[in-house]
Design a protein around this motif. Structure first.
Motif, PDB file in Angstrom:
ATOM      1  N   LEU A  50      -9.187 -48.258  -6.189  1.00 17.27           N
ATOM      2  CA  LEU A  50      -9.183 -48.707  -7.571  1.00 17.27           C
ATOM      3  C   LEU A  50      -7.764 -48.763  -8.124  1.00 17.27           C
ATOM      4  O   LEU A  50      -7.363 -49.746  -8.761  1.00 17.27           O
ATOM      5  CB  LEU A  50     -10.043 -47.771  -8.434  1.00 17.27           C
ATOM      6  CG  LEU A  50     -10.150 -48.140  -9.923  1.00 17.27           C
ATOM      7  CD1 LEU A  50     -10.734 -49.540 -10.084  1.00 17.27           C
ATOM      8  CD2 LEU A  50     -11.000 -47.118 -10.660  1.00 17.27           C
ATOM      9  N   ILE A  51      -6.982 -47.719  -7.858  1.00 11.82           N
ATOM     10  CA  ILE A  51      -5.588 -47.699  -8.308  1.00 11.82           C
ATOM     11  C   ILE A  51      -4.806 -48.835  -7.642  1.00 11.82           C
ATOM     12  O   ILE A  51      -4.012 -49.511  -8.295  1.00 11.82           O
ATOM     13  CB  ILE A  51      -4.933 -46.338  -7.981  1.00 11.82           C
ATOM     14  CG1 ILE A  51      -5.593 -45.220  -8.798  1.00 11.82           C
ATOM     15  CG2 ILE A  51      -3.424 -46.383  -8.277  1.00 11.82           C
ATOM     16  CD1 ILE A  51      -5.091 -43.822  -8.443  1.00 11.82           C
ATOM     17  N   GLY A  52      -5.057 -49.036  -6.349  1.00 15.94           N
ATOM     18  CA  GLY A  52      -4.372 -50.114  -5.629  1.00 15.94           C
ATOM     19  C   GLY A  52      -4.696 -51.479  -6.204  1.00 15.94           C
ATOM     20  O   GLY A  52      -3.804 -52.325  -6.369  1.00 15.94           O
ATOM     21  N   LEU A  53      -5.959 -51.704  -6.541  1.00 21.90           N
ATOM     22  CA  LEU A  53      -6.373 -52.981  -7.123  1.00 21.90           C
ATOM     23  C   LEU A  53      -5.730 -53.198  -8.489  1.00 21.90           C
ATOM     24  O   LEU A  53      -5.231 -54.283  -8.796  1.00 21.90           O
ATOM     25  CB  LEU A  53      -7.900 -53.024  -7.252  1.00 21.90           C
ATOM     26  CG  LEU A  53      -8.494 -54.306  -7.844  1.00 21.90           C
ATOM     27  CD1 LEU A  53      -8.120 -55.512  -6.985  1.00 21.90           C
ATOM     28  CD2 LEU A  53     -10.013 -54.184  -7.957  1.00 21.90           C
ATOM     29  N   ILE A  54      -5.695 -52.156  -9.306  1.00 23.62           N
ATOM     30  CA  ILE A  54      -5.076 -52.249 -10.632  1.00 23.62           C
ATOM     31  C   ILE A  54      -3.585 -52.550 -10.513  1.00 23.62           C
ATOM     32  O   ILE A  54      -3.033 -53.368 -11.250  1.00 23.62           O
ATOM     33  CB  ILE A  54      -5.308 -50.944 -11.425  1.00 23.62           C
ATOM     34  CG1 ILE A  54      -6.793 -50.790 -11.760  1.00 23.62           C
ATOM     35  CG2 ILE A  54      -4.477 -50.936 -12.705  1.00 23.62           C
ATOM     36  CD1 ILE A  54      -7.138 -49.459 -12.405  1.00 23.62           C
TER      37      ILE A  54
END
Length: 219
Positions: A50-54
């Motif tokens: 999720l952090i990577g996508l953001i």
């Protein structure tokens, strides 16, 4: 169809994008599309994913923000469409038993679409010696030989290693653009690259996301 759309939008996008920016947008869009495809199939994102996508999306916004009113916005959208098309082309070929032969066959099957496109745009379509020469070099060397070498390399690389190696694509493109085309690498590009590639690295280093790690291999 996916291969045709990928090549068409890629070609038009690069009329206005420099080498490094185009490679970054294409690479990141492929990876993000593959991730979102898994999400739509019911895969739950981990915190790292999720952090990577953001981070990847934030990097896109940062890259585009200074030039949102310029014609390059259209090129940016076209390159994103190219990345999405390549991601779906990858999904379509995931069950291929002979990627090399299937790739050659798929290139041949785009010919009718290319002819139709050329007829529709007959007034603005023309051939030149330089154009045909570079098209052959692009198809035979940059594409065909590149595919063959990449498939060969994959037999000796673990999936996560292959994915991390792909992070070098925008960097190598930036270096090539600087050496051969005299392009300038801006601070905005460097910062957005670090943000986007850091986000993608978080995703592909996640042990639960092995499928996204080969998103740009064509397998």
């Amino acid at each position: 169809m996916w291969l045709f759309v990928y090549a068409l939008t890629f070609s038009f996008a690069y009329i206005q994008l420099d080498t490094a920016t185009g490679a970054l947008v294409l690479f990141a869009t492929v990876q993000v599309t593959m991730l979102l495809t898994r999400v739509l199939k019911g895969h739950l994102l981990s915190r790292a994913e999720l952090i990577g996508l953001i981070l990847a999306v934030a990097g896109f916004v940062f890259l585009l923000a200074p030039q949102v009113s310029s014609p390059s916005l259209i090129a940016f959208v076209l390159m994103c469409a190219s990345g999405v098309s390549w991601a779906f082309y990858t999904l379509a070929g995931k069950k291929s038993l002979d990627p090399t032969s299937d790739t050659i066959y798929n290139f041949f099957r785009t010919t009718p679409l290319i002819i139709i496109f050329a007829v529709i745009n007959i007034d603005s379509t023309y051939l030149s010696f330089d154009g045909v020469f570079y098209a052959i070099l692009s198809g035979v060397l940059a594409s065909a030989l590149g595919y063959l070498l990449w498939y060969q390399a994959l037999t000796s690389l673990r999936h996560n290693v292959a994915a991390v190696v792909q992070l070098l694509v925008p960097v190598l493109a930036a270096i090539a653009g600087f050496i051969f085309l005299g392009e300038r690498v801006s601070a905005v590009f460097v910062i957005s690259s670090l943000i986007i590639l850091s986000g993608i690295l978080l995703v592909i280093k996640n042990p639960d996301l092995k499928f996204a790690a080969v998103a740009n291999t064509g397998k």
